[in-house]
Structures are given as structure tokens and as C-alpha cells.
Design an enzyme around this catalytic site. Structure first.
Site, mmCIF file in Angstrom:
data_model
loop_
_atom_site.group_PDB
_atom_site.id
_atom_site.type_symbol
_atom_site.label_atom_id
_atom_site.label_comp_id
_atom_site.label_asym_id
_atom_site.label_seq_id
_atom_site.Cartn_x
_atom_site.Cartn_y
_atom_site.Cartn_z
ATOM 1 N N SER A 110 -46.118 31.811 7.295
ATOM 2 C CA SER A 110 -45.525 30.886 8.254
ATOM 3 C C SER A 110 -44.015 30.822 8.028
ATOM 4 C CB SER A 110 -46.203 29.513 8.142
ATOM 5 O OG SER A 110 -45.878 28.694 9.242
ATOM 6 N N GLU A 208 -47.318 37.188 14.139
ATOM 7 C CA GLU A 208 -48.260 36.094 14.356
ATOM 8 C C GLU A 208 -47.448 34.847 14.659
ATOM 9 O OE1 GLU A 208 -49.041 33.150 12.328
ATOM 10 O OE2 GLU A 208 -47.268 33.522 11.105
ATOM 11 N N HIS A 277 -52.196 31.596 11.155
ATOM 12 C CA HIS A 277 -52.658 30.208 11.130
ATOM 13 C C HIS A 277 -54.104 30.143 11.631
ATOM 14 C CE1 HIS A 277 -48.276 30.001 11.139
ATOM 15 N NE2 HIS A 277 -48.368 28.778 10.665
#
Length: 306
Positions: A110, A208, A277
Site C-alpha cells: 500500500s 494494484e 488490499h
């Protein structure tokens, strides 16, 4: 030059830091049992519990924890408690000579993507894109595969991702090999124009994201396209885009946006990977050589440790 960190052994100490946002402390505490089950000892960063708005302490405090863990000979791996926001704020003040002199396992995803990119660019260090402690492992329900893949830190092992793990979809056919780079699309895009700018030439690019509308994904992919980053990549690995849905009726779908750019640049591309995620959250090393076969629906990643 690519530098692989040394593998872990039972009895080793891992350091925990929060280089972005404040972690959920209840989840973080719960995750410590998992590390203990792996036979690992824990050294907590001094400022992990600090709160400075949406940051886990001041920039200086978060940098101090990161430097301390790399400097500490007892610490063999550094695992991030969580993501959120904040790593880009500290990237230009990190002592990369210290990191290069003390290469060790570094794990997160992330917002941590900016540090993955910075460490690779400045030191050649292979890092790991994987589930974090408070954000993932410390939750009351955790997918067993997410936990199982921490095993790659203890032994060099090639990893093959195929449809035994999740359904995969060929977006553009073909086969490509190269150094695996990438992570969160928002963070990768934010490196453009900085000293940490993404270099995709001849490489496999993993993307992502989470909670971004298709038009925001469109904007970021367009920026990567216009800067040449998509066209220069050897192939593209499409991870999980969690909750990336439109908030209005007049919208392209996520798949329409992804397919438009990926087919336009016409590089081998495969989607459906549970990387990001999501649950399970499949962990992989970044900076190693990997092979993507979009026709066979197979993704083979070299070992990330020595």
C-alpha cells in the site's frame, strides 16, 4: 546491482515500524502471536504508537524508527505495522547509505510502495510486497495463505502463481520476463518527476489499488502511459483493485479502463491476482526476476532471500 537480504532463522528478531499512518493497536498486539508462532522475537519501534493527525508521529520520529531498525544488528527484518499515508514525506530524508550498508528484509504494501521503490532505486535492495501486521495479520479473521507465505522469508524458494490460487484472466496474450517492480498505482504515479521515479524499461510492472473510482484509475494510467512507463514495460501484472467502483451512473467500469490502456500498449498482461488490499493477500518479493505467461496463466517469481 540487486541485493537480496539474508533469510530469517527461528530465534531472530524482527523490528516493527509505522512509517505512514497510525496502526490499529489492538490488531497490532494480536499480530504478535503470529510472529511468535514463527519463532521470531519482536522489537517495537519507539514511535509506533504516536499519532500526528493521519501520521504515526512526526516525520522525524518515523524516520528515526526506520533508521534505528536498519542500524540495529540484532534486527534481521523490518515489518511495517500498516500503511495509510506518509512514506513519500520521509523518502528524501532517509539515509540510503545506511540502508545499503545494512541490507535486511523489509515488508509491507500500500503506502509502503513508495519505500519499496525508493530502496530499490537507491540501494538495489529486494523488498517484500505483503500483508502487514495491524492492517491484515492482526485482524480477527485472516486467510491462512496470507500467513503461510511468510515462509518465503526463511528459505529461498521460487513461487508460482497460477489458477490454483485464484482465477486469472488474459488481457493481452504473450510471455515476458524481467525484474519485478511496482505496487500501489497511486504511489507509483506519485514518484513521477522525483528522484525516485519509476523505471519500467524491460521490467514486469505490478499494479494494484483500493478505493479509487475508475476515472481516477484512468487518470493515473494515462499519466503512466504519457510518461512512457506502460509502453516501456515488458509485461503488466494486474493485482487487486479493491472497491474501485464508480459513485455515479455515468462511468466506465474498472475493467473497461484497465483493458483500454493495457490493450493499447499491447504488452503481455494478466489480471486476477490476489495481490493488494484483498484476502488472501499474496506476498511476493520486488526487485527479483519474474516471468509472466499470460496464455498459460502463470506467474513465476524468483526467491527474495539468500
Amino acid at each position: 546491482m540487486i541485493v537480496k537480504p539474508s533469510r530469517l532463522q527461528r530465534g531472530d528478531t524482527v523490528g516493527i515500524i509505522a512509517p505512514a499512518s497510525p496502526p490499529n493497536l489492538e490488531n497490532l498486539q494480536r499480530s504478535l502471536a503470529f510472529l511468535s508462532d514463527l519463532g521470531l522475537k519482536v522489537k517495537m519501534g519507539q514511535h509506533v504508537e504516536q499519532i500526528n493527525g493521519y501520521l504515526a508521529g512526526s516525520d522525524n520520529e518515523r524516520i528515526e524508527d526506520l533508521h534505528t531498525m536498519f542500524q540495529d544488528d540484532e534486527v534481521k527484518a523490518i515489518i511495517c505495522a500498516g500503511g495509510g499515508y506518509g512514506t513519500a514525506r520521509i523518502a528524501d530524508r532517509i539515509d540510503y547509505s545506511l540502508v545499503a550498508a545494512n541490507p535486511k528484509i523489509f515488508w509491507g504494501y500500500s503506502d509502503i510502495t513508495f519505500l519499496h521503490q525508493a530502496f530499490l532505486k537507491k540501494t538495489g535492495l529486494v523488498t517484500f510486497h505483503g500483508p502487514m501486521l495491524a492492517s491484515d495479520i492482526g485482524k480477527e479473521e485472516v486467510d491462512e495463505l496470507s500467513k503461510k507465505l511468510f515462509s518465503q522469508l526463511f528459505a529461498p524458494e521460487e513461487f508460482t502463481y497460477n489458477e490454483e490460487i485464484s482465477p486469472l484472466h488474459t488481457v493481452v496474450s504473450g510471455k515476458a520476463s524481467g525484474q519485478l517492480i511496482g505496487g500501489n498505482l497511486s504511489l507509483l504515479t506519485s514518484t513521477l518527476g522525483t528522484q525516485f521515479e519509476l523505471d519500467t524499461v524491460g521490467k514486469l510492472l505490478l499494479i494494484e489499488d483500493v478505493n479509487e473510482e475508475p476515472r481516477a484509475i484512468d487518470r493515473m494510467l494515462n499519466q503512466l502511459y504519457m510518461s512512457g512507463k506502460l509502453s516501456q514495460a515488458a509485461g503488466i501484472v494486474i493485482g487487486d483493485f479493491a472497491n474501485c467502483v464508480p459513485s455515479r451512473n455515468l462511468s466506465l467500469s474498472l475493467d473497461e479502463v484497465l483493458n483500454y490502456y493495457l490493450k493499447f500498449v499491447n504488452k503481455p498482461a494478466l489480471s486476477g491476482f490476489k495481490i493488494g488490499h484483498c484476502s488472501p493477500n499474496i506476498s511476493i518479493p520486488l526487485g527479483v526476476v519474474a516471468t509472466l505467461d499470460a496464455d498459460k496463466k502463470e506467474f513465476i517469481v524468483s526467491a527474495g532471500v539468500e
